[in-house]
Design an enzyme around this catalytic site. Structure first.
Site, mmCIF file in Angstrom:
data_model
loop_
_atom_site.group_PDB
_atom_site.id
_atom_site.type_symbol
_atom_site.label_atom_id
_atom_site.label_comp_id
_atom_site.label_asym_id
_atom_site.label_seq_id
_atom_site.Cartn_x
_atom_site.Cartn_y
_atom_site.Cartn_z
ATOM 1 N N HIS A 283 -2.003 -2.823 -6.500
ATOM 2 C CA HIS A 283 -2.663 -2.478 -5.242
ATOM 3 C C HIS A 283 -4.172 -2.655 -5.396
ATOM 4 C CE1 HIS A 283 -4.242 0.465 -2.186
ATOM 5 N NE2 HIS A 283 -3.520 -0.361 -1.459
ATOM 6 N N GLU B 267 -4.737 -0.441 -8.560
ATOM 7 C CA GLU B 267 -3.765 0.600 -8.903
ATOM 8 C C GLU B 267 -2.431 -0.080 -9.208
ATOM 9 O OE1 GLU B 267 -4.743 4.394 -6.223
ATOM 10 O OE2 GLU B 267 -4.632 2.559 -5.066
ATOM 11 N N ASN C 215 -5.024 5.870 -1.282
ATOM 12 C CA ASN C 215 -4.569 6.016 0.103
ATOM 13 C C ASN C 215 -4.001 7.399 0.395
ATOM 14 O OD1 ASN C 215 -5.415 3.741 1.369
ATOM 15 N ND2 ASN C 215 -3.635 2.531 0.769
ATOM 16 N N SER D 49 0.819 -1.218 0.000
ATOM 17 C CA SER D 49 0.000 0.000 0.000
ATOM 18 C C SER D 49 0.847 1.259 0.000
ATOM 19 C CB SER D 49 -0.856 0.072 1.268
ATOM 20 O OG SER D 49 -1.666 -1.038 1.385
HETATM 21 N N1 LIG Z 1 -6.185 -4.213 4.523
HETATM 22 C C1 LIG Z 1 -6.290 -3.340 3.524
HETATM 23 O O1 LIG Z 1 -7.210 -2.511 3.474
HETATM 24 C C2 LIG Z 1 -5.292 -3.330 2.387
HETATM 25 C C3 LIG Z 1 -5.678 -2.799 1.150
HETATM 26 C C4 LIG Z 1 -4.785 -2.839 0.084
HETATM 27 C C5 LIG Z 1 -3.505 -3.356 0.273
HETATM 28 N N2 LIG Z 1 -3.154 -3.840 1.506
HETATM 29 C C6 LIG Z 1 -1.802 -4.426 1.639
HETATM 30 O O2 LIG Z 1 -1.917 -5.835 1.498
HETATM 31 C C7 LIG Z 1 -0.910 -6.478 2.281
HETATM 32 C C8 LIG Z 1 -1.582 -7.435 3.253
HETATM 33 O O3 LIG Z 1 -2.475 -6.699 4.087
HETATM 34 P P1 LIG Z 1 -3.660 -7.421 4.878
HETATM 35 O O4 LIG Z 1 -4.524 -6.323 5.387
HETATM 36 O O5 LIG Z 1 -4.229 -8.509 4.052
HETATM 37 O O6 LIG Z 1 -2.843 -8.068 6.109
HETATM 38 P P2 LIG Z 1 -3.322 -9.196 7.129
HETATM 39 O O7 LIG Z 1 -2.605 -8.889 8.411
HETATM 40 O O8 LIG Z 1 -4.805 -9.328 7.154
HETATM 41 O O9 LIG Z 1 -2.739 -10.550 6.480
HETATM 42 C C9 LIG Z 1 -1.369 -10.759 6.249
HETATM 43 C C10 LIG Z 1 -1.154 -12.273 6.144
HETATM 44 O O10 LIG Z 1 0.193 -12.485 5.711
HETATM 45 C C11 LIG Z 1 0.672 -13.649 6.379
HETATM 46 N N3 LIG Z 1 2.127 -13.627 6.347
HETATM 47 C C12 LIG Z 1 2.972 -12.817 7.017
HETATM 48 N N4 LIG Z 1 4.243 -13.097 6.666
HETATM 49 C C13 LIG Z 1 4.198 -14.101 5.748
HETATM 50 C C14 LIG Z 1 5.155 -14.803 4.995
HETATM 51 N N5 LIG Z 1 6.452 -14.541 5.112
HETATM 52 N N6 LIG Z 1 4.731 -15.740 4.135
HETATM 53 C C15 LIG Z 1 3.407 -16.008 3.987
HETATM 54 N N7 LIG Z 1 2.439 -15.384 4.683
HETATM 55 C C16 LIG Z 1 2.825 -14.435 5.543
HETATM 56 C C17 LIG Z 1 0.092 -13.552 7.786
HETATM 57 O O11 LIG Z 1 0.086 -14.819 8.417
HETATM 58 C C18 LIG Z 1 -1.311 -13.016 7.486
HETATM 59 O O12 LIG Z 1 -2.242 -14.084 7.328
HETATM 60 C C19 LIG Z 1 -0.097 -5.358 2.951
HETATM 61 O O13 LIG Z 1 1.000 -5.044 2.138
HETATM 62 C C20 LIG Z 1 -1.113 -4.217 2.984
HETATM 63 O O14 LIG Z 1 -0.511 -2.945 3.067
HETATM 64 C C21 LIG Z 1 -4.014 -3.881 2.564
#
Ligand SMILES: NC(=O)c1ccc[n+]([C@@H]2O[C@H](COP(=O)([O-])OP(=O)(O)OC[C@H]3O[C@@H](n4cnc5c(N)ncnc54)[C@H](O)[C@@H]3O)[C@@H](O)[C@H]2O)c1
Length: 294
Positions: free
Chosen positions: A144, A156, A194, A123
């Site tokens: 994204h 994006e 964002n 993000s």
């Molecule tokens: N939540 C949002 O609104 C949103 C929106 C767009 C982008 N993002 C981006 O997406 C990504 C994930 O965010 P999220 O909200 O899904 O996080 P989350 O915390 O819900 O999930 C992350 C997952 O990654 C797993 N994980 C961590 N390290 C790992 C590894 N080395 N190998 C495999 N799995 C691993 C964790 O166990 C967890 O299940 C981030 O980069 C975040 O910035 C989030």
């Protein structure tokens, strides 16, 4: 270059909020997809949430039963990284933490074919910086997805400094093949959405801390006046307060915009484990962890 969705295999790394939704979009397009996570709990939850989502989509008439069955059959859930080795395309959706993303991508670089394309759902981190630790910076593209990915079409897309044109075209075609709507943005923290949303969400949290109004009143006001489908606090609960915190820290470190700085209440709530829907309580209390929509 066209991407033939009927021959592709895909992987998604990270079975959290975003990875679960992204896996749904790929499976729904009929593309075999392996969802990988280091956490067995996360994988079990993702499997249950995805199957419930397909059931609910069928019940609401949004998906034919045969398409739901085909999508469910396209999915595998794996805790072993080697399960991603035969993927043509991998979407990385793990924690927003540069060393963690580098470690994962460099491990994937070792097990995958040199042709495998990596997309990162980061993000706020720089695509060029993520790509620098991947072992294949020419084959890394920023993609994204918007929350909730299973409903939102917009993606994006951005290039790192060394992303090749071929990788860019493959990533773009992959988005089209899975029914998403890609748009191009520069590799800049927060991209388009964002850049607006992180400061706006933090403003809403500061408003609560200042005692201006309660979460439900702020959400009602913004929905009624602005026509938004969700209020800012409902949306932060869906995003995850830990994710909002990490994104704010990353955006603030680059922009120095005081509105991007994490509000103290956000820090306190994240430290207390009040992470929103995924933990059952944030600004609201939740009785179920079903994924949003159908
Ligand atoms: N939540 C949002 O609104 C949103 C929106 C767009 C982008 N993002 C981006 O997406 C990504 C994930 O965010 P999220 O909200 O899904 O996080 P989350 O915390 O819900 O999930 C992350 C997952 O990654 C797993 N994980 C961590 N390290 C790992 C590894 N080395 N190998 C495999 N799995 C691993 C964790 O166990 C967890 O299940 C981030 O980069 C975040 O910035 C989030």
């Amino acid at each position: 270059m066209q991407v033939d969705g009927s021959r592709l295999t895909a992987g998604v790394a990270g079975a959290g909020t975003m990875g679960t939704g992204i896996a749904i979009t790929i499976a729904r397009a009929g593309i075999p997809v392996t969802l990988f996570d280091v956490g067995a709990d996360a994988l079990a939850r993702a499997r249950r949430q995805i199957l419930e989502f397909f059931d609910s989509s069928v019940a609401r008439g949004k998906l034919a039963q045969e398409d739901a069955d085909r999508a469910a059959a396209a999915l595998r859930f794996e805790a072993d990284l080697d399960a991603l080795s035969s993927s043509d395309v991998i979407v990385e959706a793990i924690f927003e933490h540069l060393p963690t993303k580098h470690e994962l991508l460099s491990s994937l670089d070792r097990v995958c074919s040199p042709d495998t394309l990596f997309m990162t759902n980061a993000s706020t981190l720089s695509i060029a910086e993520i790509a620098a630790g991947s072992g294949r910076p020419d084959r890394v593209v920023g993609a994204h997805y918007c929350l909730p990915a299973q409903l939102m079409k917009l993606v994006e897309m951005s290039r790192g400094l060394l992303t090749s044109d071929e990788s860019w075209q493959r990533a773009w075609q992959f988005q089209l093949a899975t029914g998403q709507k890609p748009i191009e943005t520069r590799d800049h923290p927060g991209f388009i959405l964002n850049h607006f949303c992180i400061p706006y969400h933090n403003d809403a949290i500061r408003m609560i801390d200042a005692g201006v109004a309660e979460a439900a009143s702020i959400d009602r006001a913004m929905k009624a006046a602005m026509g938004f489908a969700m209020g800012p606090l409902e949306l932060i609960d869906l995003i995850g307060l830990d994710t909002q915190l990490r994104a704010s820290e990353a955006l603030f470190s680059v922009t120095n915009d005081p509105r991007a700085a994490p509000p103290p209440l956000l820090r306190r709530m994240a430290a207390a484990g009040l992470l929103g829907r995924k933990s059952g309580r944030g600004f609201y209390v939740y009785g179920s962890d079903a994924v949003y929509g159908a």
